[in-house]
Design an enzyme around this catalytic site. Structure first.
Site, PDB file in Angstrom:
ATOM      1  N   GLY A  87      48.830   3.654  -1.742  1.00  0.00           N
ATOM      2  CA  GLY A  87      47.603   3.796  -2.539  1.00  0.00           C
ATOM      3  C   GLY A  87      47.907   3.865  -4.020  1.00  0.00           C
ATOM      4  O   GLY A  87      47.196   4.511  -4.787  1.00  0.00           O
ATOM      5  N   ASP A  96      48.445  -2.257   4.933  1.00  0.00           N
ATOM      6  CA  ASP A  96      47.446  -1.250   5.314  1.00  0.00           C
ATOM      7  C   ASP A  96      48.212  -0.113   5.978  1.00  0.00           C
ATOM      8  O   ASP A  96      48.870  -0.315   7.005  1.00  0.00           O
ATOM      9  CB  ASP A  96      46.458  -1.895   6.299  1.00  0.00           C
ATOM     10  CG  ASP A  96      45.381  -0.924   6.777  1.00  0.00           C
ATOM     11  OD1 ASP A  96      45.575   0.301   6.681  1.00  0.00           O
ATOM     12  OD2 ASP A  96      44.352  -1.415   7.275  1.00  0.00           O
ATOM     13  N   VAL A  97      48.147   1.082   5.404  1.00  0.00           N
ATOM     14  CA  VAL A  97      48.973   2.180   5.937  1.00  0.00           C
ATOM     15  C   VAL A  97      48.566   2.592   7.353  1.00  0.00           C
ATOM     16  O   VAL A  97      49.317   3.284   8.040  1.00  0.00           O
ATOM     17  CB  VAL A  97      48.977   3.430   5.016  1.00  0.00           C
ATOM     18  CG1 VAL A  97      49.609   3.121   3.680  1.00  0.00           C
ATOM     19  CG2 VAL A  97      47.577   4.023   4.866  1.00  0.00           C
ATOM     20  N   ILE A 113      38.531  15.237  -8.569  1.00  0.00           N
ATOM     21  CA  ILE A 113      39.177  14.373  -9.565  1.00  0.00           C
ATOM     22  C   ILE A 113      38.338  13.102  -9.727  1.00  0.00           C
ATOM     23  O   ILE A 113      37.946  12.484  -8.728  1.00  0.00           O
ATOM     24  CB  ILE A 113      40.606  13.987  -9.101  1.00  0.00           C
ATOM     25  CG1 ILE A 113      41.428  15.207  -8.661  1.00  0.00           C
ATOM     26  CG2 ILE A 113      41.320  13.198 -10.198  1.00  0.00           C
ATOM     27  CD1 ILE A 113      41.749  16.233  -9.721  1.00  0.00           C
ATOM     28  N   SER A 129      43.891  17.917   0.385  1.00  0.00           N
ATOM     29  CA  SER A 129      42.675  18.132  -0.404  1.00  0.00           C
ATOM     30  C   SER A 129      42.294  19.594  -0.280  1.00  0.00           C
ATOM     31  O   SER A 129      42.719  20.269   0.664  1.00  0.00           O
ATOM     32  CB  SER A 129      41.543  17.247   0.155  1.00  0.00           C
ATOM     33  OG  SER A 129      40.293  17.651  -0.358  1.00  0.00           O
ATOM     34  N   ALA A 186      38.999  17.079   8.377  1.00  0.00           N
ATOM     35  CA  ALA A 186      39.887  17.095   9.554  1.00  0.00           C
ATOM     36  C   ALA A 186      41.168  16.328   9.259  1.00  0.00           C
ATOM     37  O   ALA A 186      42.278  16.770   9.592  1.00  0.00           O
ATOM     38  CB  ALA A 186      39.164  16.502  10.760  1.00  0.00           C
ATOM     39  N   TYR A 221      36.797  13.732   6.877  1.00  0.00           N
ATOM     40  CA  TYR A 221      37.760  13.818   5.772  1.00  0.00           C
ATOM     41  C   TYR A 221      38.517  15.148   5.826  1.00  0.00           C
ATOM     42  O   TYR A 221      39.750  15.183   5.720  1.00  0.00           O
ATOM     43  CB  TYR A 221      37.004  13.660   4.449  1.00  0.00           C
ATOM     44  CG  TYR A 221      37.881  13.615   3.226  1.00  0.00           C
ATOM     45  CD1 TYR A 221      38.606  12.465   2.908  1.00  0.00           C
ATOM     46  CD2 TYR A 221      37.983  14.717   2.371  1.00  0.00           C
ATOM     47  CE1 TYR A 221      39.411  12.424   1.776  1.00  0.00           C
ATOM     48  CE2 TYR A 221      38.775  14.676   1.243  1.00  0.00           C
ATOM     49  CZ  TYR A 221      39.493  13.524   0.944  1.00  0.00           C
ATOM     50  OH  TYR A 221      40.283  13.490  -0.171  1.00  0.00           O
ATOM     51  N   LYS A 274      42.560  15.704   6.303  1.00  0.00           N
ATOM     52  CA  LYS A 274      43.380  16.357   5.282  1.00  0.00           C
ATOM     53  C   LYS A 274      43.947  17.685   5.786  1.00  0.00           C
ATOM     54  O   LYS A 274      45.054  18.083   5.404  1.00  0.00           O
ATOM     55  CB  LYS A 274      42.569  16.565   3.996  1.00  0.00           C
ATOM     56  CG  LYS A 274      42.133  15.255   3.328  1.00  0.00           C
ATOM     57  CD  LYS A 274      43.328  14.396   2.930  1.00  0.00           C
ATOM     58  CE  LYS A 274      42.930  13.211   2.059  1.00  0.00           C
ATOM     59  NZ  LYS A 274      44.093  12.383   1.679  1.00  0.00           N
TER      60      LYS A 274
HETATM   61  P1  NAP Z   1      41.422   5.993  -5.237  1.00  0.00           P
HETATM   62  O1  NAP Z   1      41.336   5.865  -6.708  1.00  0.00           O
HETATM   63  O2  NAP Z   1      40.357   5.428  -4.386  1.00  0.00           O
HETATM   64  O3  NAP Z   1      42.840   5.456  -4.769  1.00  0.00           O
HETATM   65  C1  NAP Z   1      43.171   5.385  -3.419  1.00  0.00           C
HETATM   66  C2  NAP Z   1      43.910   4.093  -3.199  1.00  0.00           C
HETATM   67  O4  NAP Z   1      44.296   4.024  -1.816  1.00  0.00           O
HETATM   68  C3  NAP Z   1      43.030   2.875  -3.473  1.00  0.00           C
HETATM   69  O5  NAP Z   1      43.693   1.973  -4.318  1.00  0.00           O
HETATM   70  C4  NAP Z   1      42.820   2.294  -2.100  1.00  0.00           C
HETATM   71  O6  NAP Z   1      42.688   0.892  -2.083  1.00  0.00           O
HETATM   72  C5  NAP Z   1      44.077   2.698  -1.393  1.00  0.00           C
HETATM   73  N1  NAP Z   1      43.920   2.608   0.058  1.00  0.00           N
HETATM   74  C6  NAP Z   1      42.832   2.944   0.788  1.00  0.00           C
HETATM   75  N2  NAP Z   1      43.058   2.688   2.088  1.00  0.00           N
HETATM   76  C7  NAP Z   1      44.305   2.182   2.169  1.00  0.00           C
HETATM   77  C8  NAP Z   1      45.085   1.724   3.235  1.00  0.00           C
HETATM   78  N3  NAP Z   1      44.606   1.730   4.489  1.00  0.00           N
HETATM   79  N4  NAP Z   1      46.320   1.253   2.984  1.00  0.00           N
HETATM   80  C9  NAP Z   1      46.807   1.237   1.718  1.00  0.00           C
HETATM   81  N5  NAP Z   1      46.098   1.655   0.655  1.00  0.00           N
HETATM   82  C10 NAP Z   1      44.863   2.122   0.880  1.00  0.00           C
HETATM   83  O7  NAP Z   1      41.510   7.535  -4.795  1.00  0.00           O
HETATM   84  P2  NAP Z   1      42.157   8.832  -5.445  1.00  0.00           P
HETATM   85  O8  NAP Z   1      41.025   9.723  -5.751  1.00  0.00           O
HETATM   86  O9  NAP Z   1      43.173   8.510  -6.462  1.00  0.00           O
HETATM   87  O10 NAP Z   1      42.849   9.454  -4.137  1.00  0.00           O
HETATM   88  C11 NAP Z   1      44.256   9.560  -3.931  1.00  0.00           C
HETATM   89  C12 NAP Z   1      44.487  10.534  -2.778  1.00  0.00           C
HETATM   90  O11 NAP Z   1      44.012  11.848  -3.146  1.00  0.00           O
HETATM   91  C13 NAP Z   1      43.709  10.180  -1.514  1.00  0.00           C
HETATM   92  O12 NAP Z   1      44.466  10.500  -0.383  1.00  0.00           O
HETATM   93  C14 NAP Z   1      42.484  11.087  -1.595  1.00  0.00           C
HETATM   94  O13 NAP Z   1      41.891  11.302  -0.340  1.00  0.00           O
HETATM   95  C15 NAP Z   1      43.085  12.321  -2.195  1.00  0.00           C
HETATM   96  N6  NAP Z   1      42.157  13.220  -2.859  1.00  0.00           N
HETATM   97  C16 NAP Z   1      41.290  12.771  -3.816  1.00  0.00           C
HETATM   98  C17 NAP Z   1      40.436  13.676  -4.474  1.00  0.00           C
HETATM   99  C18 NAP Z   1      39.502  13.279  -5.564  1.00  0.00           C
HETATM  100  O14 NAP Z   1      38.654  14.125  -5.983  1.00  0.00           O
HETATM  101  N7  NAP Z   1      39.571  12.044  -6.080  1.00  0.00           N
HETATM  102  C19 NAP Z   1      40.481  15.028  -4.107  1.00  0.00           C
HETATM  103  C20 NAP Z   1      41.363  15.438  -3.125  1.00  0.00           C
HETATM  104  C21 NAP Z   1      42.202  14.534  -2.510  1.00  0.00           C
HETATM  105  P3  NAP Z   1      41.232   0.212  -2.026  1.00  0.00           P
HETATM  106  O15 NAP Z   1      40.546   0.590  -3.274  1.00  0.00           O
HETATM  107  O16 NAP Z   1      41.514  -1.219  -1.875  1.00  0.00           O
HETATM  108  O17 NAP Z   1      40.563   0.828  -0.816  1.00  0.00           O
END
Ligand code: NAP
Length: 251
Positions: free
Chosen positions: A16, A66-67, A192, A146, A161, A159, A163
């Protein structure tokens, strides 16, 4: 290369990594001296970040696996080890969010969240352990959890579950591979601003979210990178099995 860099000559794989926190971490790792494999389902985003890392003077490899596909993950890891010889740091950052009440969530939606957020962490971790970290008896694994499973919230059961599973996986795996010199930790971000949350943090919801944060601001991806660099570096050598909350004061 600067000798004081914290990740000098290390090889990192970031899932990601094409945008959001994964991209910020990839750039920070390169600034600290690492070469980086940038994975993202959106291959063009992975290529763009790989190019940014190369422009910082480091090697980078883009990958579009795709992970949630274990065979694609194994191919990616083998390709990375063929190119760089090893993987020192794995950041399991790929993730998806589903905001839906339980009665509205269908089987496929539930399954996809678990497949990406939890199975993906398992597939990537197993593959990197098998093909590099266990044979080398060394490595750093950092997975994205998360605050959601820690504080409880409506409309995000799948989500939470997934995390919560990452937190349990991190603790259990840390016991299993600790004697092999491998640190296993997780980061639990709060709220974020990224593409993942842009639809969730709008208008009144955004105000509501902000009121729950001690610092009264929603985080940005660079708020997370210090913790990621710390967990990837020797500064955290005596830490394992931990989930570090980085949330501006929510939990
Ligand atoms: P983001 O900007 O959406 O980045 C996530 C990346 O993962 C995207 O580029 C996405 O690609 C890619 N991705 C999704 N499914 C995938 C797959 N099956 N295989 C490979 N890549 C994949 O999100 P982020 O907010 O930076 O999130 C990063 C991590 O932190 C995630 O695990 C998220 O759940 C976690 N998190 C986020 C927040 C928040 O508030 N943002 C809070 C807590 C935890 P596509 O765009 O092509 O789908």
């Amino acid at each position: 290369m600067n000798e004081s860099m914290k990740l000098k000559d290390k090889i990192a794989l970031i899932t990601g990594g094409g945008k959001g926190m994964g991209r910020a971490i990839g750039l920070a790792f390169a600034t600290e001296g690492a070469d980086v494999v940038v994975n993202d389902l959106d291959y063009s985003n992975a290529q763009n970040v790989a190019a940014e890392i190369q422009s910082l003077g480091h090697q980078a490899l883009a990958n579009g696996a795709d992970v949630s596909d274990s065979q694609a993950v194994d191919s990616m890891v083998k390709q990375a080890v063929d190119k760089f010889g090893q993987i020192d740091i794995l950041v399991n950052c790929a993730g998806i969010l589903l905001v839906k009440e339980i009665g509205e969530t269908d089987d496929d939606e539930w399954g996809r969240v678990i497949a990406v957020n939890l199975n993906g962490v398992f597939y990537c971790t197993r593959s990197v352990l098998t093909h590099s970290m266990l044979p080398r008896q060394s490595g750093k694994i950092i997975s994205f959890a998360s605050v959601t499973p820690l504080r409880g919230e409506g409309s995000v059961c799948a989500y939470a579950a997934s995390k919560g599973g990452v937190i349990g996986f991190t603790k259990a795996l840390s016991r299993e591979v600790g004697r092999s010199g491998i640190n296993v930790n997780a980061i639990a971000p709060g709220y974020i601003d990224t593409d993942q949350t842009k639809d969730a943090f709008v208008d009144r919801t955004r105000e509501h979210v902000m009121r729950q944060i001690t610092f009264r601001r929603i985080g940005v991806p660079t708020d997370i990178v210090g913790t990621a660099v710390f967990l990837a570096s020797e500064d955290s050598a005596y830490m394992t099995g931990q989930t570090i909350i980085v949330d501006g004061g929510v939990v």
